[in-house]
Design a protein around this motif. Sequence first.
Motif, PDB file in Angstrom:
ATOM      1  N   ASP A 122       0.816  -1.220   0.000  1.00  0.00           N
ATOM      2  CA  ASP A 122       0.000   0.000   0.000  1.00  0.00           C
ATOM      3  C   ASP A 122       0.847   1.266   0.000  1.00  0.00           C
ATOM      4  O   ASP A 122       0.640   2.169  -0.813  1.00  0.00           O
ATOM      5  CB  ASP A 122      -0.920   0.016   1.227  1.00  0.00           C
ATOM      6  CG  ASP A 122      -2.160  -0.852   1.038  1.00  0.00           C
ATOM      7  OD1 ASP A 122      -2.073  -1.870   0.317  1.00  0.00           O
ATOM      8  OD2 ASP A 122      -3.206  -0.519   1.621  1.00  0.00           O
ATOM      9  N   PRO A 137      -3.214  -3.650  -8.184  1.00  0.00           N
ATOM     10  CA  PRO A 137      -4.084  -3.237  -7.080  1.00  0.00           C
ATOM     11  C   PRO A 137      -3.317  -3.231  -5.768  1.00  0.00           C
ATOM     12  O   PRO A 137      -2.396  -4.030  -5.580  1.00  0.00           O
ATOM     13  CB  PRO A 137      -5.175  -4.313  -7.077  1.00  0.00           C
ATOM     14  CG  PRO A 137      -4.551  -5.496  -7.721  1.00  0.00           C
ATOM     15  CD  PRO A 137      -3.585  -4.959  -8.732  1.00  0.00           C
ATOM     16  N   SER A 140      -3.963  -4.130   0.258  1.00  0.00           N
ATOM     17  CA  SER A 140      -5.132  -4.128   1.144  1.00  0.00           C
ATOM     18  C   SER A 140      -6.398  -4.533   0.394  1.00  0.00           C
ATOM     19  O   SER A 140      -7.266  -5.218   0.958  1.00  0.00           O
ATOM     20  CB  SER A 140      -5.317  -2.748   1.780  1.00  0.00           C
ATOM     21  OG  SER A 140      -5.415  -1.739   0.793  1.00  0.00           O
ATOM     22  N   ARG A 141      -6.514  -4.148  -0.859  1.00  0.00           N
ATOM     23  CA  ARG A 141      -7.701  -4.534  -1.630  1.00  0.00           C
ATOM     24  C   ARG A 141      -7.637  -6.000  -2.027  1.00  0.00           C
ATOM     25  O   ARG A 141      -8.578  -6.775  -1.814  1.00  0.00           O
ATOM     26  CB  ARG A 141      -7.821  -3.657  -2.883  1.00  0.00           C
ATOM     27  CG  ARG A 141      -8.974  -4.073  -3.781  1.00  0.00           C
ATOM     28  CD  ARG A 141      -9.182  -3.127  -4.943  1.00  0.00           C
ATOM     29  NE  ARG A 141     -10.115  -3.722  -5.902  1.00  0.00           N
ATOM     30  CZ  ARG A 141      -9.869  -3.950  -7.166  1.00  0.00           C
ATOM     31  NH1 ARG A 141      -8.681  -3.626  -7.680  1.00  0.00           N
ATOM     32  NH2 ARG A 141     -10.766  -4.497  -7.947  1.00  0.00           N
ATOM     33  N   ARG A 144      -7.893  -8.474   1.007  1.00  0.00           N
ATOM     34  CA  ARG A 144      -9.245  -8.525   1.589  1.00  0.00           C
ATOM     35  C   ARG A 144     -10.162  -9.376   0.723  1.00  0.00           C
ATOM     36  O   ARG A 144     -11.000 -10.123   1.242  1.00  0.00           O
ATOM     37  CB  ARG A 144      -9.808  -7.110   1.750  1.00  0.00           C
ATOM     38  CG  ARG A 144      -9.267  -6.348   2.940  1.00  0.00           C
ATOM     39  CD  ARG A 144     -10.148  -5.165   3.304  1.00  0.00           C
ATOM     40  NE  ARG A 144     -10.218  -4.188   2.236  1.00  0.00           N
ATOM     41  CZ  ARG A 144      -9.467  -3.099   2.169  1.00  0.00           C
ATOM     42  NH1 ARG A 144      -8.554  -2.866   3.111  1.00  0.00           N
ATOM     43  NH2 ARG A 144      -9.606  -2.249   1.176  1.00  0.00           N
ATOM     44  N   ILE A 145     -10.001  -9.261  -0.587  1.00  0.00           N
ATOM     45  CA  ILE A 145     -10.777 -10.118  -1.486  1.00  0.00           C
ATOM     46  C   ILE A 145     -10.430 -11.585  -1.240  1.00  0.00           C
ATOM     47  O   ILE A 145     -11.311 -12.456  -1.223  1.00  0.00           O
ATOM     48  CB  ILE A 145     -10.530  -9.714  -2.955  1.00  0.00           C
ATOM     49  CG1 ILE A 145     -11.173  -8.351  -3.233  1.00  0.00           C
ATOM     50  CG2 ILE A 145     -11.054 -10.774  -3.921  1.00  0.00           C
ATOM     51  CD1 ILE A 145     -10.790  -7.745  -4.559  1.00  0.00           C
ATOM     52  N   HIS A 178      -9.314  -8.163   8.654  1.00  0.00           N
ATOM     53  CA  HIS A 178     -10.541  -8.445   7.912  1.00  0.00           C
ATOM     54  C   HIS A 178     -11.268  -9.680   8.446  1.00  0.00           C
ATOM     55  O   HIS A 178     -12.509  -9.699   8.491  1.00  0.00           O
ATOM     56  CB  HIS A 178     -10.205  -8.654   6.433  1.00  0.00           C
ATOM     57  CG  HIS A 178     -11.404  -8.606   5.534  1.00  0.00           C
ATOM     58  ND1 HIS A 178     -12.066  -7.438   5.227  1.00  0.00           N
ATOM     59  CD2 HIS A 178     -12.082  -9.589   4.861  1.00  0.00           C
ATOM     60  CE1 HIS A 178     -13.086  -7.690   4.417  1.00  0.00           C
ATOM     61  NE2 HIS A 178     -13.113  -9.001   4.182  1.00  0.00           N
ATOM     62  N   ALA A 340      -6.516   7.045  -3.747  1.00  0.00           N
ATOM     63  CA  ALA A 340      -7.314   6.106  -2.973  1.00  0.00           C
ATOM     64  C   ALA A 340      -6.955   6.270  -1.500  1.00  0.00           C
ATOM     65  O   ALA A 340      -5.788   6.507  -1.173  1.00  0.00           O
ATOM     66  CB  ALA A 340      -7.049   4.671  -3.420  1.00  0.00           C
ATOM     67  N   GLN A 347      -3.231   5.597  -8.169  1.00  0.00           N
ATOM     68  CA  GLN A 347      -3.571   4.186  -8.224  1.00  0.00           C
ATOM     69  C   GLN A 347      -4.609   3.905  -9.307  1.00  0.00           C
ATOM     70  O   GLN A 347      -5.582   4.656  -9.442  1.00  0.00           O
ATOM     71  CB  GLN A 347      -4.135   3.752  -6.866  1.00  0.00           C
ATOM     72  CG  GLN A 347      -4.597   2.318  -6.785  1.00  0.00           C
ATOM     73  CD  GLN A 347      -3.432   1.346  -6.875  1.00  0.00           C
ATOM     74  OE1 GLN A 347      -2.468   1.466  -6.140  1.00  0.00           O
ATOM     75  NE2 GLN A 347      -3.537   0.379  -7.782  1.00  0.00           N
ATOM     76  N   ALA A 349      -7.592   2.259  -9.851  1.00  0.00           N
ATOM     77  CA  ALA A 349      -8.593   1.706  -8.938  1.00  0.00           C
ATOM     78  C   ALA A 349      -9.342   0.535  -9.541  1.00  0.00           C
ATOM     79  O   ALA A 349      -9.879  -0.309  -8.813  1.00  0.00           O
ATOM     80  CB  ALA A 349      -9.585   2.804  -8.534  1.00  0.00           C
TER      81      ALA A 349
END
Length: 372
Positions: A122, A137, A140-141, A144-145, A178, A340, A347, A349
């Motif tokens: 990040d 990406p 963190s994104r 989490r997915i 998460h 972001a 970034q 997105a």
Amino acid sequence: MHRDTRPSPPGAERADETPVRIGVLVPLTRPGWVEAGRHLLAGLELGVRDVNGSGGIAGRPIELLVRDTAADPEKAAAAVDELAALGVAAVAGEYHSVVARAAATRADALGLPFLCSSAVLDELTEQPTEWVARLAPPQSRGWRIYADFLLGAGHRRIAVAAQRSVYWAAGTRILRDHLTPRGGTVTELDMSALTPAALCDALADQRATALLLLVGVPDPAMPIVTSVRRDPRLTEVLMGAPAGQPEFAPWAASLGDDGVGIPFLRYLPERLTPLGERVATGLRERLDEAPSFVAFEGYDTVAVLADVLRAHGADRARIAAAWPGVAVDGTRGRIEFARAPGISVLQWAGAPVQVVDRDPAEPERFRILHAG
């Protein structure tokens, strides 16, 4: 002395054909992830071939100055200094997050545009910067997915086999933050202190239902996989590799059937764009194997840089100022950069994120298990 003042004949004054130089950072030797570096460079080189074949940048060809980072942050920072002194318009590439962070920090300090192709940490820089943009990406994104995939598959007791690094620590923190509010637990197992056999004992004692490999390849990732697969106490344990270790062919070649069914993150859409389909053919010919998502990241990097250079020239400040206005049709979708929350760089997105694995029935085929 008589001086000829007649106008020059057409074509006598040629346009500037000096190359536009772009610095490239890639891991090409160990301990770097060499296969990822090879795919990233293949995408970058194919992109340059296509740009130069269509007239370059106002008639000027793009030239790549490639530097091997070997997963070494200090080596990457020194390469940025060298490339800046050589007059590159921008720097691009890198796969390893900790290495990309060192490169981004140095590029920011020098006022040198850096388009990061594939690293996901990040905070690539300590403070927000206008000089750095990123295609991959943020961690963190993506992670989490991946955590949502684990929950959807019924996994609540998660163990992570981790090595010590900023990247792995960040991944563990993202997963824990998460999963914990959703009834999950994350137990960290330090692979600097455990053998693969001792890891198996710990998994059996803790009754973990999933083990995530937050470690490098080939060691210790592959010996861990072999040990877990051979342990009759762990036949129901799901192994996962959010960082994408099973993506590349050496994984399947070395582990065979043991390497299938291990979900990992991949940054591809369900369907490539028409450009992506064409590029996939070129990448396969160049690599002599199926291209990974990293190869497409390399191609898209050049597509973005070429668009910016055509519109704004090779001035460094103008390139960096152009990041927020980028709107380029890449191999995996339309690329646009924005700010972001919690991300220090510009970034993309809309970068696609999938959780996939190698199909046990057909190890060369990837199954899409989850997308976000």
